[in-house]
Enzyme design. Structure first.
Site, PDB file in Angstrom:
ATOM      1  N   LYS A   1       0.843  -1.211   0.000  1.00 16.21           N
ATOM      2  CA  LYS A   1       0.000   0.000   0.000  1.00 16.21           C
ATOM      3  C   LYS A   1       0.866   1.245   0.000  1.00 16.21           C
ATOM      4  O   LYS A   1       0.656   2.193  -0.762  1.00 16.21           O
ATOM      5  CB  LYS A   1      -0.915   0.021   1.222  1.00 16.21           C
ATOM      6  CG  LYS A   1      -1.589   1.374   1.486  1.00 16.21           C
ATOM      7  CD  LYS A   1      -2.447   1.349   2.714  1.00 16.21           C
ATOM      8  CE  LYS A   1      -1.719   1.512   3.995  1.00 16.21           C
ATOM      9  NZ  LYS A   1      -1.385   2.921   4.331  1.00 16.21           N
ATOM     10  N   ASN A   2       1.885   1.256   0.860  1.00 20.97           N
ATOM     11  CA  ASN A   2       2.685   2.469   1.056  1.00 20.97           C
ATOM     12  C   ASN A   2       3.714   2.717  -0.040  1.00 20.97           C
ATOM     13  O   ASN A   2       4.473   3.680   0.027  1.00 20.97           O
ATOM     14  CB  ASN A   2       3.342   2.434   2.438  1.00 20.97           C
ATOM     15  CG  ASN A   2       2.291   2.570   3.520  1.00 20.97           C
ATOM     16  OD1 ASN A   2       1.124   2.865   3.241  1.00 20.97           O
ATOM     17  ND2 ASN A   2       2.686   2.341   4.753  1.00 20.97           N
ATOM     18  N   CYS A  45      -5.362   7.814   9.244  1.00 20.97           N
ATOM     19  CA  CYS A  45      -5.192   7.295  10.600  1.00 20.97           C
ATOM     20  C   CYS A  45      -4.771   8.398  11.562  1.00 20.97           C
ATOM     21  O   CYS A  45      -3.822   9.124  11.285  1.00 20.97           O
ATOM     22  CB  CYS A  45      -4.156   6.172  10.611  1.00 20.97           C
ATOM     23  SG  CYS A  45      -4.742   4.679   9.797  1.00 20.97           S
ATOM     24  N   ARG A  83       0.428  15.011  13.082  1.00 20.50           N
ATOM     25  CA  ARG A  83       0.757  14.715  11.660  1.00 20.50           C
ATOM     26  C   ARG A  83       0.689  15.984  10.790  1.00 20.50           C
ATOM     27  O   ARG A  83      -0.070  16.031   9.813  1.00 20.50           O
ATOM     28  CB  ARG A  83      -0.139  13.624  11.089  1.00 20.50           C
ATOM     29  CG  ARG A  83      -0.081  12.314  11.856  1.00 20.50           C
ATOM     30  CD  ARG A  83      -0.793  11.177  11.121  1.00 20.50           C
ATOM     31  NE  ARG A  83       0.081  10.546  10.141  1.00 20.50           N
ATOM     32  CZ  ARG A  83      -0.289   9.476   9.408  1.00 20.50           C
ATOM     33  NH1 ARG A  83      -1.501   8.967   9.538  1.00 20.50           N
ATOM     34  NH2 ARG A  83       0.549   8.934   8.546  1.00 20.50           N
ATOM     35  N   ASP A  96       4.793   0.765  12.046  1.00 20.83           N
ATOM     36  CA  ASP A  96       3.590   0.101  11.524  1.00 20.83           C
ATOM     37  C   ASP A  96       3.474  -1.356  11.957  1.00 20.83           C
ATOM     38  O   ASP A  96       2.479  -2.009  11.631  1.00 20.83           O
ATOM     39  CB  ASP A  96       3.554   0.197   9.995  1.00 20.83           C
ATOM     40  CG  ASP A  96       3.355   1.628   9.515  1.00 20.83           C
ATOM     41  OD1 ASP A  96       3.609   1.893   8.328  1.00 20.83           O
ATOM     42  OD2 ASP A  96       2.972   2.477  10.343  1.00 20.83           O
ATOM     43  N   ARG A 148      -8.481  -0.863   4.575  1.00 16.11           N
ATOM     44  CA  ARG A 148      -7.647   0.146   3.915  1.00 16.11           C
ATOM     45  C   ARG A 148      -6.259  -0.380   3.602  1.00 16.11           C
ATOM     46  O   ARG A 148      -5.557   0.150   2.748  1.00 16.11           O
ATOM     47  CB  ARG A 148      -7.507   1.382   4.812  1.00 16.11           C
ATOM     48  CG  ARG A 148      -8.819   2.131   5.040  1.00 16.11           C
ATOM     49  CD  ARG A 148      -8.582   3.408   5.787  1.00 16.11           C
ATOM     50  NE  ARG A 148      -7.439   4.109   5.232  1.00 16.11           N
ATOM     51  CZ  ARG A 148      -6.754   5.032   5.903  1.00 16.11           C
ATOM     52  NH1 ARG A 148      -7.102   5.317   7.138  1.00 16.11           N
ATOM     53  NH2 ARG A 148      -5.718   5.617   5.352  1.00 16.11           N
TER      54      ARG A 148
HETATM   55  C1  EPZ Z   1       4.138   7.030   6.206  1.00 13.01           C
HETATM   56  O1  EPZ Z   1       3.312   8.054   6.756  1.00 13.01           O
HETATM   57  C2  EPZ Z   1       3.257   5.772   6.160  1.00 13.01           C
HETATM   58  N1  EPZ Z   1       2.104   6.026   5.330  1.00 13.01           N
HETATM   59  C3  EPZ Z   1       2.799   5.413   7.576  1.00 13.01           C
HETATM   60  O2  EPZ Z   1       2.073   4.174   7.509  1.00 13.01           O
HETATM   61  C4  EPZ Z   1       4.013   5.185   8.440  1.00 13.01           C
HETATM   62  O3  EPZ Z   1       3.595   4.957   9.757  1.00 13.01           O
HETATM   63  C5  EPZ Z   1       4.921   6.441   8.404  1.00 13.01           C
HETATM   64  O4  EPZ Z   1       5.270   6.763   7.054  1.00 13.01           O
HETATM   65  C6  EPZ Z   1       6.217   6.222   9.181  1.00 13.01           C
HETATM   66  O5  EPZ Z   1       6.907   5.114   8.708  1.00 13.01           O
HETATM   67  C7  EPZ Z   1       2.244   5.905   3.989  1.00 13.01           C
HETATM   68  O6  EPZ Z   1       3.297   5.630   3.445  1.00 13.01           O
HETATM   69  C8  EPZ Z   1       1.013   6.121   3.166  1.00 13.01           C
HETATM   70  P1  EPZ Z   1       6.087  10.575   8.096  1.00 13.01           P
HETATM   71  P2  EPZ Z   1       3.770   9.613   6.706  1.00 13.01           P
HETATM   72  O7  EPZ Z   1       5.943  11.791   7.252  1.00 13.01           O
HETATM   73  O8  EPZ Z   1       4.421   9.861   5.410  1.00 13.01           O
HETATM   74  C9  EPZ Z   1       6.147  14.077  11.315  1.00 13.01           C
HETATM   75  C10 EPZ Z   1       0.239   2.719   7.807  1.00 13.01           C
HETATM   76  O9  EPZ Z   1      -0.215   2.173   8.842  1.00 13.01           O
HETATM   77  N2  EPZ Z   1       5.956  15.010  10.176  1.00 13.01           N
HETATM   78  O10 EPZ Z   1       7.332   9.793   7.989  1.00 13.01           O
HETATM   79  O11 EPZ Z   1       2.654  10.432   7.113  1.00 13.01           O
HETATM   80  C11 EPZ Z   1       4.881  13.254  11.612  1.00 13.01           C
HETATM   81  O12 EPZ Z   1       3.980  13.963  12.411  1.00 13.01           O
HETATM   82  C12 EPZ Z   1       0.676   4.198   7.840  1.00 13.01           C
HETATM   83  O13 EPZ Z   1       0.367   2.130   6.725  1.00 13.01           O
HETATM   84  C13 EPZ Z   1       6.049  16.374  10.405  1.00 13.01           C
HETATM   85  O14 EPZ Z   1       6.312  16.817  11.541  1.00 13.01           O
HETATM   86  O15 EPZ Z   1       4.861   9.595   7.886  1.00 13.01           O
HETATM   87  C14 EPZ Z   1       5.432  12.014  12.295  1.00 13.01           C
HETATM   88  O16 EPZ Z   1       5.576  12.255  13.668  1.00 13.01           O
HETATM   89  C15 EPZ Z   1       0.358   4.856   9.149  1.00 13.01           C
HETATM   90  N3  EPZ Z   1       5.848  17.219   9.356  1.00 13.01           N
HETATM   91  C16 EPZ Z   1       6.800  11.857  11.627  1.00 13.01           C
HETATM   92  O17 EPZ Z   1       7.117  13.084  10.972  1.00 13.01           O
HETATM   93  C17 EPZ Z   1       5.576  16.762   8.078  1.00 13.01           C
HETATM   94  O18 EPZ Z   1       5.387  17.571   7.143  1.00 13.01           O
HETATM   95  C18 EPZ Z   1       6.831  10.741  10.587  1.00 13.01           C
HETATM   96  O19 EPZ Z   1       5.845  10.997   9.630  1.00 13.01           O
HETATM   97  C19 EPZ Z   1       5.491  15.369   7.861  1.00 13.01           C
HETATM   98  C20 EPZ Z   1       5.686  14.507   8.929  1.00 13.01           C
END
Ligand code: EPZ
Length: 419
Positions: free
Chosen positions: A23-24, A116, A121, A305, A399
């Site tokens: 998915k990701n 989620c 986020r 995850d 999902r």
């Molecule tokens: C991706 O989410 C995945 N989703 C998530 O999987 C996964 O948990 C996450 O990466 C971490 O590995 C998809 O790929 C669709 P991040 P993403 O940006 O991109 C902060 C699942 O269950 N952050 O790496 O949203 C954020 O708040 C899902 O399949 C900012 O501060 O994750 C978090 O604390 C859930 N500002 C951290 O970074 C930003 O602009 C990591 O988020 C972006 C993120």
């Protein structure tokens, strides 16, 4: 609102599961299809999030056709760069369409993403990336509008944290910008490497590594042809099903190297794991011992995850384990539900908790999923409860897990989804 009913298990799971496309990886690749003069994506999973991405593409002026596991995305006559609020509200990955639509249309608008609820986020890093490449951005608490009428310019992007999504936004935007870009402190998840492979199949020039180097095409890309990588989180979830039931499973289309930290934890707990190219075999004894401490961290460390699924496993095995969630500030939604099933879990703060394994079954209860991986953990918990359980909020699970009832029934699990 749908729910899953998991019947208690008489026998440990056994047999073979074919792991689906990730998915990701598929979601950012469908967003990146906007940059291409057409895209064929093989091994694309059938999931409700993929359907949402299809609706976003159709709304933006692309056709989305599926034939079995292969989807084809083609630009129609006119494109528009706006993603409706209703579709943005359905999933976090809607933010990934901002950069490609900006590159294709010169201006784009999305609403704050849903998906989620794992903490605040924010999307500030996606905005920082696009502004660094020269876009004009206006954003409030609801909507983000971006414009770059003369295109984007390559630049050095230094991410304060290795955000997966912000790295994907940077890679896609820089691939079509003029000049060279380098992304420092990027996320290194395999899904990003897969996105780079997708873009390079359409003529982009991206080099994945500790610093991602990109020579921009100063325009759109050609036709993409790519097969989505296996879903490492789905693979980890089935390995946990074998461990929680003391079973034996053979996973096809699964890469051990993508989930090494989890494999190490399972081996330290007492599982036997063997792997060959694109397959993983697990044999889990009934009695497993908890590792003392587990922390989630960006790849290649233990993935957030798989944290809820590991928690469900720890709840029924021997010994105690402290878990620290370092990626999201509130990814503990599964704990009150596991406690309802009799799990002995002590929460220390919003990111840290200790599980004292029961070394025995959980109680059968009706519980509720609050996000995708929480849902997966509750289904696993049902496998460790004498009379199974009922998991409300089943739509979260749909999902991210393709054909979950069919796949689980193939390995001896009685599970059904009802609406
Ligand atoms: C991706 O989410 C995945 N989703 C998530 O999987 C996964 O948990 C996450 O990466 C971490 O590995 C998809 O790929 C669709 P991040 P993403 O940006 O991109 C902060 C699942 O269950 N952050 O790496 O949203 C954020 O708040 C899902 O399949 C900012 O501060 O994750 C978090 O604390 C859930 N500002 C951290 O970074 C930003 O602009 C990591 O988020 C972006 C993120």
């Amino acid at each position: 609102m749908g729910y899953f009913t998991v019947s208690g298990l008489d026998m440990p799971v056994s047999g073979e599961v074919r792991i689906s496309g990730a998915k990701n990886a598929a979601l950012p690749e469908l967003a990146a299809a906007v940059l291409c003069e057409g895209a064929a994506l093989d091994n694309c999973p059938r999931l409700s999030d993929i359907e949402t991405a299809a609706k976003i593409l159709e709304n933006a002026g692309f056709s989305f056709e599926r034939a079995g596991g292969c989807v084809s995305v083609l630009p129609r006559e006119n494109q528009n760069g706006c993603v409706p609020e209703e579709l943005c509200g359905k999933m976090r990955s809607s933010i990934l369409f901002l950069a490609p639509l900006l590159c294709r249309c010169g201006e784009a608008a999305v609403y704050m993403p849903g998906g989620c609820c794992l903490g605040a986020r924010p999307v500030d890093l996606h905005i920082y990336v696009l502004e660094t490449l020269g876009a004009k951005i206006s954003a409030d608490n609801c909507k983000i509008t971006a414009s770059a009428p003369n295109g984007l310019n390559g630049a050095e992007i230094d991410l304060p944290i290795p955000s997966v999504g912000a790295t994907e936004t940077a890679v896609m935007a820089a691939a079509c910008a003029s000049g060279e870009s380098v992304i420092k402190n990027p996320a290194m998840e395999p899904e990003i490497e897969d996105l780079c492979r997708f873009l390079n199949s359409a003529g982009a020039d991206t080099v994945f590594g500790r610093e991602i180097k990109i020579r921009g095409k100063n325009g759109l890309l050609e036709r993409a042809q790519h097969s989505v990588m296996p879903d490492r989180i789905e693979a980890g979830t089935y390995l946990a099903a074998a461990a929680i039931t003391g079973g034996e499973l053979y996973l096809k289309n699964a890469e051990q190297r993508h989930i090494l930290p989890f494999i190490k934890i399972l081996e330290n707990m007492g599982c036997i794991i063997k792997s060959r190219s694109q397959s993983i075999y697990i044999d889990a004894p009934g009695c497993l011992y908890s590792p003392g401490l587990v922390e989630t961290a960006p790849y290649p460390e233990f993935p957030t995850d798989l944290q809820p699924q590991l928690t469900a496993l720890l709840a029924v095995k021997r010994g105690k384990c402290t878990v620290r969630e370092n990626i999201f500030e509130s990814r503990l939604g599964h704990i009150p539900q596991l406690r309802k099933m009799g799990a002995d879990i002590e929460i220390h703060d919003e990111r840290t908790f200790t599980v004292r394994g029961l070394d025995g079954p959980l109680k059968s209860e009706s519980v509720r999923a609050t996000d995708l991986r929480c849902g997966a953990a509750l289904i696993l918990a049902g496998l460790a409860a004498k009379n199974g359980n009922r998991v409300e909020g089943g739509e979260y699970i749909l999902r991210g897990y393709e054909d979950i009832c069919k796949k689980m029934s193939l390995i001896g699990i009685k599970i059904k989804y009802s609406t």
